[in-house]
Each structure stands twice: as structure tokens, then as C-alpha cells.
Design an enzyme around this catalytic site. Structure first.
Site, PDB file in Angstrom:
ATOM      1  N   GLY A  88       9.751  -3.162  -1.913  1.00 14.37           N
ATOM      2  CA  GLY A  88       9.430  -1.764  -1.631  1.00 14.37           C
ATOM      3  C   GLY A  88       8.792  -1.083  -2.827  1.00 14.37           C
ATOM      4  O   GLY A  88       8.853   0.128  -2.974  1.00 14.37           O
ATOM      5  N   GLY A  90       5.559  -1.078  -3.535  1.00 14.05           N
ATOM      6  CA  GLY A  90       4.145  -0.751  -3.347  1.00 14.05           C
ATOM      7  C   GLY A  90       3.236  -1.849  -3.866  1.00 14.05           C
ATOM      8  O   GLY A  90       2.034  -1.655  -4.005  1.00 14.05           O
ATOM      9  N   LEU A  91       3.820  -3.016  -4.156  1.00  8.37           N
ATOM     10  CA  LEU A  91       3.002  -4.121  -4.676  1.00  8.37           C
ATOM     11  C   LEU A  91       2.792  -5.204  -3.611  1.00  8.37           C
ATOM     12  O   LEU A  91       2.520  -6.353  -3.932  1.00  8.37           O
ATOM     13  CB  LEU A  91       3.654  -4.726  -5.934  1.00  8.37           C
ATOM     14  CG  LEU A  91       3.833  -3.757  -7.105  1.00  8.37           C
ATOM     15  CD1 LEU A  91       4.467  -4.475  -8.301  1.00  8.37           C
ATOM     16  CD2 LEU A  91       2.500  -3.141  -7.528  1.00  8.37           C
ATOM     17  N   GLY A  92       2.947  -4.807  -2.365  1.00  8.97           N
ATOM     18  CA  GLY A  92       2.645  -5.723  -1.267  1.00  8.97           C
ATOM     19  C   GLY A  92       3.675  -6.826  -1.095  1.00  8.97           C
ATOM     20  O   GLY A  92       3.354  -7.919  -0.621  1.00  8.97           O
ATOM     21  N   ALA A  96       3.242 -10.308   1.074  1.00  6.81           N
ATOM     22  CA  ALA A  96       3.334 -11.588   0.367  1.00  6.81           C
ATOM     23  C   ALA A  96       4.445 -12.431   0.987  1.00  6.81           C
ATOM     24  O   ALA A  96       4.293 -13.643   1.174  1.00  6.81           O
ATOM     25  CB  ALA A  96       3.591 -11.351  -1.122  1.00  6.81           C
ATOM     26  N   ASP A 137      -3.008  -5.590   3.034  1.00 10.46           N
ATOM     27  CA  ASP A 137      -2.090  -6.360   2.183  1.00 10.46           C
ATOM     28  C   ASP A 137      -2.070  -7.846   2.564  1.00 10.46           C
ATOM     29  O   ASP A 137      -2.247  -8.707   1.705  1.00 10.46           O
ATOM     30  CB  ASP A 137      -0.663  -5.788   2.250  1.00 10.46           C
ATOM     31  CG  ASP A 137      -0.528  -4.470   1.499  1.00 10.46           C
ATOM     32  OD1 ASP A 137      -1.553  -3.883   1.126  1.00 10.46           O
ATOM     33  OD2 ASP A 137       0.618  -4.037   1.276  1.00 10.46           O
TER      34      ASP A 137
HETATM   35  O1  PMV Z   1       3.347  -0.011  -0.069  1.00 15.94           O
HETATM   36  P1  PMV Z   1       2.581  -1.148   0.422  1.00 15.94           P
HETATM   37  O2  PMV Z   1       2.304  -2.199  -0.590  1.00 15.94           O
HETATM   38  O3  PMV Z   1       3.183  -1.746   1.668  1.00 15.94           O
HETATM   39  O4  PMV Z   1       1.109  -0.614   0.810  1.00 15.94           O
HETATM   40  C1  PMV Z   1       0.896   0.119   1.976  1.00 15.94           C
HETATM   41  C2  PMV Z   1      -0.524   0.592   2.092  1.00 15.94           C
HETATM   42  C3  PMV Z   1      -0.735   1.577   3.232  1.00 15.94           C
HETATM   43  O5  PMV Z   1      -2.117   1.932   3.219  1.00 15.94           O
HETATM   44  C4  PMV Z   1       0.090   2.827   3.051  1.00 15.94           C
HETATM   45  C5  PMV Z   1      -0.377   0.952   4.586  1.00 15.94           C
HETATM   46  C6  PMV Z   1      -1.343  -0.086   5.111  1.00 15.94           C
HETATM   47  O6  PMV Z   1      -0.944  -0.828   6.023  1.00 15.94           O
HETATM   48  O7  PMV Z   1      -2.500  -0.148   4.642  1.00 15.94           O
END
Ligand code: PMV
Length: 327
Positions: A88, A90-92, A96, A137
Site C-alpha cells: 500500500g 503507492g509503489l505498485g 507486482a 501498474d
Molecule cells: O497506488 P498504486 O501504486 O496502486 O497506483 C495507483 C494509480 C492510480 O492511477 C491511482 C490507479 C490506477 O489504476 O491507475
């Protein structure tokens, strides 16, 4: 036993707007998730240090989709997850995890999947768990390197090394909730929010021009968009990151800690800093341009965890010997 791994990513430009069909640019990073799968008599067992409900959901859906591609009967599979990525953050990490699970389990079961199919299944897993996913992602995690992505279509984006420092707030966020918050804001103020998405899309387009020009410069050293030294115009890339971050703030996806880390990085000399991923918690990244040490210290002083990374040109892959070890 089969071990596969897939990289996390930073979204350089365009998160959230990409869910609404605008372009975005993302790059894989040198932090990965490893998924080991092996056959067991029956059922599905999942071992993960973080033990979050959502990790389990991603793995379960990934296994179901792989089995579904060949309409197989239920299989007994044991999966162990080993992650270098904060969950969680924000690094995918979820993409992954999905992509590495699909690769590991499909290899274990003898299902031959190409990269395109792995990425599409990864997107399906995300949509099932998150409710919505642009797909950026899973695509970048599957292919590695950088991609320019729009509406399920992507181009490999040539990219030269960038000096990036990630700042982790230490608090996870839920991509599903952040996407839903933005969607509610858009329902309330459709015209205004669509304008914001348009501008974010314009920023991604402009960033693509700069990255393309820097690559041409690598080959020809003649690009007009590069600065006098002929290097990648990092100043402009930094400006675009700051503009993009302001718009993410406007969408309400920042937090006190995220803003703090962005400001600390800029004060320490970063050329640009922005939230990466869904926001609400998770990470920022800074374009540190020779000031990695100062930016890392500033992130630490502001209460964050600095994670120096490089762009990874390796996407999803089998780890050595895993084919030989299929049992
Ligand atoms: O927080 P992450 O790594 O899951 O990135 C999400 C990116 C968004 O644009 C908010 C959602 C998406 O599916 O593109």
C-alpha cells in the site's frame, strides 16, 4: 516449485487521471516482489509476511484467472510471498504481486502465457480487487523499463537513468479508497475535475516530449529541447513534477505526511517532488539530480523513510533454477 518476481514502479506523471483515459508515464524500479508456488494435495495456501487481506485477495484472483485460461479443474497450490516493497505504498506492490503470481503459477501448471496476456490478467486482478484499474501498474511491472500508457494501450518509453529518491511516509493507503474518493469528487464537480484531469494529461504529454528528446540527444546530441550541456532537461521535468503534484493536492489525494516529504525534498535541492501512486499515504519521489544524500537526509528528518532506487529494465521474470525445480 517455481519462483517468479516482478518489479514495483513509480508513476512519474499522470496517476488518477489515467483511470479516466488520460496518458501517464510510469517506470519500473529496482525493488521487487518474489512469489514461490508449489503443488499441494488440495486447496490454496498463502504465506505472506504482511498477511493483509488484500494481498490474499490479489493472489487468489490471480490463481483463479490462470486456472480459468485453460478451464482446468481446481488445483492444490501453496504460495509464499517475499516482498521488497512496502504494501500500500503507492509503489505498485499489488500489481507486482499479481503479475509475479500469474507468472509463477502459470509456469507451475504448464500454462504458457505471453507478456501481453500476463499484463492483461494482472489488470483483471486489480479491477476485481480494487473496483477500477487503469492497468498501468500491471503493464509496467510485466514489461519493466518505462512506459507511456493510455486506455489499455502502451508504448515502451525510452528513458535514460534518472536519480530518484523515494520517500515512504510509513503509512499505507488503499488504492481502492483513493480511487473512490476521486470519483466522488468528480461526481460533485464534474467540469472542474475533468479540467484537472485534462491538465494532468497535458503534463504527461509534455514530459514524454522531454524524455524522447533526451533520448534523441543520447544518439544525436542535437535536440533543441535539451539544455545547453545537452543533458536531459531535468529542470523542466522537475517543474512538471511540481505542477502535477499541485493538481494531485487539488484532487485531495495528499496528506500531511506526503506534503511534508515533498516540501522537505524541494528544500533540500530536489528539482521536483511529487506523490506517486494513489496517495493518501504511501510514497513521494524526488528528482534529486546529484543531491541524493541531502534529499535522503531531509526525508528522514521529516519523518519519512528514504528509499534510493534506480529504474529497472527487467520486468516479470522466472528466478534461476525454478524451472528445474518444478515438482
Ligand atoms: O497506488 P498504486 O501504486 O496502486 O497506483 C495507483 C494509480 C492510480 O492511477 C491511482 C490507479 C490506477 O489504476 O491507475
Amino acid at each position: 516449485m517455481v519462483i517468479a518476481s516482478a518489479p514495483g514502479k513509480v508513476i512519474l506523471f499522470g496517476e488518477h487521471a489515467v483511470v479516466y483515459g488520460k496518458p501517464a508515464i510510469a517506470a519500473a524500479i529496482t525493488k521487487r516482489i518474489y512469489v514461490k508456488s508449489r503443488r499441494i494435495d488440495s486447496g490454496i495456501q498463502i504465506f505472506s509476511e504482511d498477511k493483509t487481506e488484500s494481498s490474499i485477495e490479489y493472489v487468489k484472483h490471480a490463481i483463479e484467472l490462470v486456472i480459468g485460461t485453460k478451464r482446468m479443474k481446481k488445483q492444490g497450490i501453496d504460495v509464499t510471498i517475499d516482498s521488497e516493497l512496502p504494501v500500500g505504498g503507492g509503489l505498485g506492490s499489488s500489481a507486482a504481486l499479481s503479475v509475479a503470481t500469474i507468472k509463477s503459477v502459470s509456469t507451475l501448471l504448464g500454462v504458457d502465457l505471453g507478456k501481453e496476456e500476463i499484463a492483461r490478467l494482472g489488470r483483471e486482478v486489480e479491477s476485481k480487487v480494487q473496483g477500477a484499474s487503469s492497468g498501468i501498474d500491471p503493464f509496467v511491472s510485466t514489461y519493466g523499463g518505462a512506459i507511456y500508457y493510455r486506455d489499455g494501450r502502451f508504448d515502451r518509453q525510452q528513458i535514460n537513468p534518472l536519480s530518484i529518491v523515494i520517500g515512504y511516509t510509513g503509512s499505507p493507503s488503499s488504492t481502492k479508497n483513493m480511487i473512490s474518493n476521486v470519483s466522488h469528487l468528480r461526481e460533485k464537480y464534474p467540469k472542474i475535475i475533468d479540467h484537472i484531469f485534462d491538465v494532468i494529461g497535458d503534463i504527461s504529454e509534455r514530459a514524454k516530449i522531454i524524455l524522447d528528446a533526451s533520448n534523441r540527444r543520447f544518439e544525436t546530441r542535437k535536440s533543441k529541447i535539451c539544455d545547453e550541456s545537452g543533458d536531459l532537461n531535468e529542470n523542466e521535468l522537475g517543474d512538471l513534477m511540481n505542477l502535477n503534484n499541485g493538481l494531485l493536492e487539488a484532487l485531495g489525494v495528499s496528506s500531511f505526511s506526503l506534503s511534508n516529504l515533498v516540501n522537505a525534498s524541494l528544500l533540500a535541492g530536489a528539482l521536483g517532488a511529487k506523490i506517486t501512486g494513489a496517495g493518501g499515504g504511501g510514497c513521494i519521489f524526488a528528482l534529486s539530480s546529484g543531491r541524493e544524500k541531502e534529499v535522503s537526509t531531509a526525508i528522514k528528518m521529516a519523518g519519512g523513510v528514504p528509499i534510493p532506487v534506480e529504474i529497472s529494465f527487467d520486468g516479470v521474470r522466472l528466478e534461476p533454477n525454478s524451472r528445474k525445480n518444478i515438482i
